[in-house]
Design an enzyme around this catalytic site. Sequence first.
Site, PDB file in Angstrom:
ATOM      1  N   GLU A  58       0.818  -1.213   0.000  1.00 29.52           N
ATOM      2  CA  GLU A  58       0.000   0.000   0.000  1.00 29.52           C
ATOM      3  C   GLU A  58       0.849   1.259   0.000  1.00 29.52           C
ATOM      4  O   GLU A  58       0.523   2.247  -0.679  1.00 29.52           O
ATOM      5  CB  GLU A  58      -0.950   0.007   1.201  1.00 29.52           C
ATOM      6  CG  GLU A  58      -2.128  -0.962   1.090  1.00 29.52           C
ATOM      7  CD  GLU A  58      -1.777  -2.393   1.468  1.00 29.52           C
ATOM      8  OE1 GLU A  58      -0.633  -2.629   1.918  1.00 29.52           O
ATOM      9  OE2 GLU A  58      -2.647  -3.280   1.326  1.00 29.52           O
ATOM     10  N   PHE A  81      -9.390  -2.343   1.000  1.00 31.76           N
ATOM     11  CA  PHE A  81     -10.278  -1.908   2.079  1.00 31.76           C
ATOM     12  C   PHE A  81      -9.682  -0.629   2.659  1.00 31.76           C
ATOM     13  O   PHE A  81      -8.456  -0.496   2.720  1.00 31.76           O
ATOM     14  CB  PHE A  81     -10.379  -2.973   3.194  1.00 31.76           C
ATOM     15  CG  PHE A  81     -11.210  -4.172   2.829  1.00 31.76           C
ATOM     16  CD1 PHE A  81     -12.536  -4.280   3.243  1.00 31.76           C
ATOM     17  CD2 PHE A  81     -10.667  -5.187   2.059  1.00 31.76           C
ATOM     18  CE1 PHE A  81     -13.296  -5.387   2.896  1.00 31.76           C
ATOM     19  CE2 PHE A  81     -11.432  -6.292   1.708  1.00 31.76           C
ATOM     20  CZ  PHE A  81     -12.746  -6.397   2.126  1.00 31.76           C
ATOM     21  N   ALA A  82     -10.551   0.259   3.111  1.00 28.01           N
ATOM     22  CA  ALA A  82     -10.068   1.500   3.726  1.00 28.01           C
ATOM     23  C   ALA A  82      -9.064   1.195   4.832  1.00 28.01           C
ATOM     24  O   ALA A  82      -8.068   1.905   5.007  1.00 28.01           O
ATOM     25  CB  ALA A  82     -11.239   2.293   4.298  1.00 28.01           C
ATOM     26  N   ASP A  83      -9.322   0.125   5.546  1.00 22.77           N
ATOM     27  CA  ASP A  83      -8.487  -0.246   6.692  1.00 22.77           C
ATOM     28  C   ASP A  83      -7.008  -0.374   6.317  1.00 22.77           C
ATOM     29  O   ASP A  83      -6.128  -0.066   7.107  1.00 22.77           O
ATOM     30  CB  ASP A  83      -8.962  -1.583   7.284  1.00 22.77           C
ATOM     31  CG  ASP A  83     -10.476  -1.638   7.439  1.00 22.77           C
ATOM     32  OD1 ASP A  83     -11.179  -1.315   6.454  1.00 22.77           O
ATOM     33  OD2 ASP A  83     -10.947  -2.001   8.522  1.00 22.77           O
ATOM     34  N   PHE A  84      -6.744  -0.832   5.088  1.00 28.95           N
ATOM     35  CA  PHE A  84      -5.348  -1.061   4.690  1.00 28.95           C
ATOM     36  C   PHE A  84      -4.642   0.231   4.287  1.00 28.95           C
ATOM     37  O   PHE A  84      -3.430   0.238   4.070  1.00 28.95           O
ATOM     38  CB  PHE A  84      -5.275  -2.087   3.556  1.00 28.95           C
ATOM     39  CG  PHE A  84      -5.880  -3.410   3.938  1.00 28.95           C
ATOM     40  CD1 PHE A  84      -5.645  -3.951   5.194  1.00 28.95           C
ATOM     41  CD2 PHE A  84      -6.692  -4.114   3.068  1.00 28.95           C
ATOM     42  CE1 PHE A  84      -6.216  -5.156   5.572  1.00 28.95           C
ATOM     43  CE2 PHE A  84      -7.266  -5.320   3.433  1.00 28.95           C
ATOM     44  CZ  PHE A  84      -7.031  -5.842   4.689  1.00 28.95           C
ATOM     45  N   HIS A 125     -11.745  -4.856   8.404  1.00 31.93           N
ATOM     46  CA  HIS A 125     -12.373  -4.695   7.089  1.00 31.93           C
ATOM     47  C   HIS A 125     -13.625  -3.828   7.211  1.00 31.93           C
ATOM     48  O   HIS A 125     -14.574  -4.001   6.468  1.00 31.93           O
ATOM     49  CB  HIS A 125     -12.755  -6.053   6.489  1.00 31.93           C
ATOM     50  CG  HIS A 125     -11.578  -6.912   6.138  1.00 31.93           C
ATOM     51  ND1 HIS A 125     -10.850  -7.583   7.075  1.00 31.93           N
ATOM     52  CD2 HIS A 125     -11.005  -7.197   4.940  1.00 31.93           C
ATOM     53  CE1 HIS A 125      -9.873  -8.263   6.477  1.00 31.93           C
ATOM     54  NE2 HIS A 125      -9.941  -8.041   5.180  1.00 31.93           N
TER      55      HIS A 125
END
Lengths: 321, 357
Positions: A58, A81-84, A125
């Site tokens: 990322e 995913f936004a989380d990453f 997630h």
Amino acid sequence: MSITYLEAIRAAQARALAEDPRVFIYGQDVGAFGGAFKATKNLAREFPGRVIDAPISEDAIVGFAVGAAIEGLRPIVEMQFADFSSVAFNQIVNQAATLYWRTGVPCPIVIRLPSGGTSGSGPFHSQSLEAVYAHFPGLVVVTPATVEDAYSLLLESVALDDPVIFCEHKFLYYHLKADSLPTEALPLGKARIAREGRDLTVVAYSAMVHEALAAAEELQAEGWELEVVDLRSVKPLDTDTVMASVARTGRLLCVGEAWPWGGVTAEVVARVVSEGLSLLDAPPQRLNAKDTPIPYHPNLWAAHRPTARTIAVAARQLLQL
Amino acid sequence: MLRETGSAQAALADASFQELCRRAYRFMLLARLAEDKLASLYRAGKIHGGVFLGRGQEALSVAGAMALRPGDIYAPLIRDAAGRLAFGEPLIDLFRTYLGSRLGPMRGRDGNVHRGDPRRGYLAMISHLGAMIAVVNGALFARRYRGQTGVVGLASLGDGGTSTGAFHEGINQAAVERLPLVLVIANNQYAYSTPTSRQFACKDLADKAPGYGVEAHRVDGTDLLACLTCLHEAVSRARAGGGPQLVVAQLLRLSGHGEHDDGAYMDPRLRELPLGRDCLPLAEKQLLQRGYVTTEELHRWRSEAQQTVESTAARVQQEPAPDPLLEDWCALSCRDMAEAPHGWESLAPGAKPGALV
């Protein structure tokens, strides 16, 4: 014909690719596979060499996008995913967000963050990170709540010369439908009155707009008229539209799916209180997710984030004050 | 895949190599004298923030930049004053950025080694190590995307920077995309105070290259002629489509991390090793021995460079500082996306909230 929120995102990307040769898409599994959510389905085939699979890196993905933007391209990055995006945090907030201010060279990149909770997705997630990115100068943070906005705001984001964090909500991907794609739209930076009402203003964005609208429907049966403001973008934040609404209703409830400490709802309350205290007939209130990681089990998840039911409860209390 | 480089024999046959060496030396000299001046300005309290010198790394730095052509991408790091000059940075930009001149490329918004001209392929580093590698990758991708071939991107890093995730992601990404990246590692034995023994456990940083599917080059970073030859080869291979190249140079940081740091923790025995040599007098010796320069020329060059440094520093010290009242305080290029100031943020810069009460 009907089109979903997810299809609108795909259609906006297809149009951006078709209309601007500088646009390319870079992310994990976005190529032949079409993306984890199929937001880039068939795009690699339709636009050869312009929808590119990235390694699970990322940080390097966003750094790569910044380099391409410096050279005049307009990358769209898909985070799986936004989380990453936290892995790319450095490149987003230190590289992309500071580039123009430091060097005078604009950084036209769009980073799409599949955001927010869905049942069964758990702590990694499900995150809503708009407040985190809005905190940093140099970023535009967009939070579409409708199919129309998913389409038009994404196109506008791609056309913008600054880095955009595009928070698209996974819960809306498949459920939310519209009859057709919009031909005109409110500009980015303007909030929208999603429902008019005289008694209380609910400020929301992204998936929470729909929870707020459902709560407004519920309270209508009890004789209350809730006004729902859809922020559309949390940065820039359209304070004028919020203030005008509060001036009409005298009561403010801010709803966000993100965590309670600081954040968008706190910012809205701070602005209304500091600039419009006299407009308020009651202390403004906030409703956010609980201050824990996002739970996995549907029972816990449903209780973790604000819903139409908890918004209705909060609104009733606020109307009694 | 490993390429041992250190012999300049093949290149020595080329008459233009002599001219290359002469130009390289003059950039090294100018950088050294300019940085000596910066150190003295720092001690005199004339510089806000830190001063970070490339003393001992000029040969490697200049060799990297001189292997590039106009139109290439260059991402230098903190100890690359010599390479920056060789890439075409005007000397005055160094002083303007350190002294915070309003007329400098960063306009006082950023300082010291954080300077560049990204529109011309000269990237402005952020402090986070390894972060520029992926940016170079993206810039190289953009060139290829537009059909431009024969471009090379060079990024500098130190031994400490190889421990970052960004290094791993960046070099791997370049290899996957088979980009013409030349990644130059100056192993100067310390990352701030941390010796290499606490930084990595491999025998040689060049050993990392095969793991990424990348070609490696080793070079004596104190030896200008070896550096010129090695970097020329690495850049040529990248330009010819050989994929990313990792160059690892052995040398010693001949200063503290910054001028605030006396480097007392450094092992004095390192100075006695070949890697502890000062590349500048060594280059003078090499050039004299090969008959590339005369003693008179060296004297003249030094005095000319010294004059340039003094006059440039003096000029910049007279230049206007940035004025907060003239700042637009807007981090976005699209002004209509910027939020209007709200609350007391809208006070004029420098004014105190108490003034309202």
